[in-house]
Design a protein around this motif. Sequence first.
Motif, PDB file in Angstrom:
ATOM      1  N   LEU A 277      -8.727   2.540  -8.340  1.00  0.00           N
ATOM      2  CA  LEU A 277      -8.173   3.073  -7.093  1.00  0.00           C
ATOM      3  C   LEU A 277      -6.688   2.756  -6.952  1.00  0.00           C
ATOM      4  O   LEU A 277      -5.915   3.585  -6.462  1.00  0.00           O
ATOM      5  N   GLN A 278      -6.279   1.569  -7.400  1.00  0.00           N
ATOM      6  CA  GLN A 278      -4.849   1.237  -7.379  1.00  0.00           C
ATOM      7  C   GLN A 278      -4.088   2.197  -8.279  1.00  0.00           C
ATOM      8  O   GLN A 278      -2.997   2.654  -7.927  1.00  0.00           O
ATOM      9  N   ASN A 279      -4.655   2.503  -9.443  1.00  0.00           N
ATOM     10  CA  ASN A 279      -4.013   3.442 -10.358  1.00  0.00           C
ATOM     11  C   ASN A 279      -3.969   4.838  -9.754  1.00  0.00           C
ATOM     12  O   ASN A 279      -2.954   5.533  -9.853  1.00  0.00           O
ATOM     13  N   LEU A 280      -5.034   5.240  -9.111  1.00  0.00           N
ATOM     14  CA  LEU A 280      -5.110   6.555  -8.467  1.00  0.00           C
ATOM     15  C   LEU A 280      -4.012   6.728  -7.422  1.00  0.00           C
ATOM     16  O   LEU A 280      -3.430   7.806  -7.287  1.00  0.00           O
ATOM     17  N   LEU A 281      -3.695   5.651  -6.716  1.00  0.00           N
ATOM     18  CA  LEU A 281      -2.685   5.702  -5.654  1.00  0.00           C
ATOM     19  C   LEU A 281      -1.283   5.354  -6.130  1.00  0.00           C
ATOM     20  O   LEU A 281      -0.345   5.344  -5.345  1.00  0.00           O
ATOM     21  N   SER A 282      -1.139   5.086  -7.419  1.00  0.00           N
ATOM     22  CA  SER A 282       0.155   4.654  -7.948  1.00  0.00           C
ATOM     23  C   SER A 282       0.911   5.815  -8.599  1.00  0.00           C
ATOM     24  O   SER A 282       0.338   6.867  -8.872  1.00  0.00           O
ATOM     25  N   PRO A 283       2.194   5.601  -8.899  1.00  0.00           N
ATOM     26  CA  PRO A 283       2.951   6.617  -9.627  1.00  0.00           C
ATOM     27  C   PRO A 283       2.542   6.707 -11.098  1.00  0.00           C
ATOM     28  O   PRO A 283       3.032   7.565 -11.818  1.00  0.00           O
ATOM     29  N   TYR A 284       1.627   5.830 -11.538  1.00  0.00           N
ATOM     30  CA  TYR A 284       1.207   5.810 -12.940  1.00  0.00           C
ATOM     31  C   TYR A 284      -0.103   6.564 -13.176  1.00  0.00           C
ATOM     32  O   TYR A 284      -0.668   6.487 -14.255  1.00  0.00           O
TER      33      TYR A 284
ATOM     34  N   THR B 131      -2.448 -12.777 -17.386  1.00  0.00           N
ATOM     35  CA  THR B 131      -3.302 -12.909 -16.206  1.00  0.00           C
ATOM     36  C   THR B 131      -2.499 -13.139 -14.917  1.00  0.00           C
ATOM     37  O   THR B 131      -3.039 -12.985 -13.832  1.00  0.00           O
ATOM     38  N   SER B 132      -1.224 -13.475 -15.035  1.00  0.00           N
ATOM     39  CA  SER B 132      -0.387 -13.657 -13.848  1.00  0.00           C
ATOM     40  C   SER B 132       0.305 -12.357 -13.433  1.00  0.00           C
ATOM     41  O   SER B 132       1.076 -12.354 -12.478  1.00  0.00           O
ATOM     42  N   MET B 133       0.013 -11.255 -14.127  1.00  0.00           N
ATOM     43  CA  MET B 133       0.600  -9.948 -13.778  1.00  0.00           C
ATOM     44  C   MET B 133      -0.254  -9.265 -12.705  1.00  0.00           C
ATOM     45  O   MET B 133      -1.477  -9.414 -12.688  1.00  0.00           O
ATOM     46  N   THR B 134       0.404  -8.493 -11.867  1.00  0.00           N
ATOM     47  CA  THR B 134      -0.316  -7.661 -10.912  1.00  0.00           C
ATOM     48  C   THR B 134      -0.778  -6.396 -11.630  1.00  0.00           C
ATOM     49  O   THR B 134      -0.296  -6.073 -12.728  1.00  0.00           O
ATOM     50  N   ALA B 135      -1.688  -5.681 -11.006  1.00  0.00           N
ATOM     51  CA  ALA B 135      -2.166  -4.431 -11.594  1.00  0.00           C
ATOM     52  C   ALA B 135      -1.009  -3.446 -11.774  1.00  0.00           C
ATOM     53  O   ALA B 135      -0.925  -2.752 -12.788  1.00  0.00           O
ATOM     54  N   ALA B 136      -0.094  -3.405 -10.809  1.00  0.00           N
ATOM     55  CA  ALA B 136       1.050  -2.489 -10.909  1.00  0.00           C
ATOM     56  C   ALA B 136       1.932  -2.836 -12.111  1.00  0.00           C
ATOM     57  O   ALA B 136       2.425  -1.940 -12.805  1.00  0.00           O
ATOM     58  N   GLN B 137       2.127  -4.126 -12.366  1.00  0.00           N
ATOM     59  CA  GLN B 137       2.922  -4.530 -13.529  1.00  0.00           C
ATOM     60  C   GLN B 137       2.235  -4.133 -14.830  1.00  0.00           C
ATOM     61  O   GLN B 137       2.887  -3.680 -15.768  1.00  0.00           O
ATOM     62  N   MET B 138       0.910  -4.270 -14.876  1.00  0.00           N
ATOM     63  CA  MET B 138       0.171  -3.858 -16.075  1.00  0.00           C
ATOM     64  C   MET B 138       0.252  -2.346 -16.275  1.00  0.00           C
ATOM     65  O   MET B 138       0.442  -1.866 -17.393  1.00  0.00           O
ATOM     66  N   MET B 139       0.117  -1.611 -15.177  1.00  0.00           N
ATOM     67  CA  MET B 139       0.206  -0.146 -15.263  1.00  0.00           C
ATOM     68  C   MET B 139       1.578   0.283 -15.763  1.00  0.00           C
ATOM     69  O   MET B 139       1.686   1.211 -16.556  1.00  0.00           O
ATOM     70  N   GLU B 140       2.610  -0.381 -15.274  1.00  0.00           N
ATOM     71  CA  GLU B 140       3.968  -0.051 -15.699  1.00  0.00           C
ATOM     72  C   GLU B 140       4.112  -0.217 -17.211  1.00  0.00           C
ATOM     73  O   GLU B 140       4.719   0.620 -17.891  1.00  0.00           O
TER      74      GLU B 140
END
Length: 135
Positions: A90-97, A110-119
Motif C-alpha cells: 500500500l505504501q508503494n501504491l501511494l508512492s511515486p515509485y 533494516t534501518s531504512m524506511t520503505a520509501a528509501q528502499m523503494m527509491e
Amino acid sequence: MGIDMNSRKVVQAIFATIVKVAAVAVILVFVYKGAVKAYDFGYRIFEDKPVAEEPGRDVTVSITMGTGSKEIGKILESKGLVKDATIFYLQNLLSPYWNKLASGEYTLNTSMTAAQMMEIMAEKEPEEEEGADDD
C-alpha cells in the motif's frame, strides 16, 4: 386482574428496553474496535518507520524480472526489512515509485524506511547517450 396485566406490560417494556440498550452497546463496541483497527492500519501506512534503529544490518535482496510489489513486499518481510508486506504494498501504491520497482540485486538495510528502499529499487529511466547525434 387489571393490575397483573399492567405489571406484565411494564416488565416486558423494561426487558425490551434493556435488550435494545444491550444491542446498541454491542454495536458500539464493534464500531469502536473496527475504528481503532482502521486507524492503526492507516497510521502504519503513512508512518513509514524502519524496522530497526541505525546502524541496522545490511540484507541482500534479489528481485527477479516480473515480480510485483506484493511479492516484493513478501520478500522484504521474510528478510526482516519490513514488518508487513501488505503495508509495504500500500505504501508503494501511494508512492511515486508505483510500477517502477525494478528487478536486480539490492543491498538494503533494516534501518531504512520503505520509501528509501523503494527509491533504491525504483526503475531508472534510460539516459540518452550524450553525443549520439554528433557525427
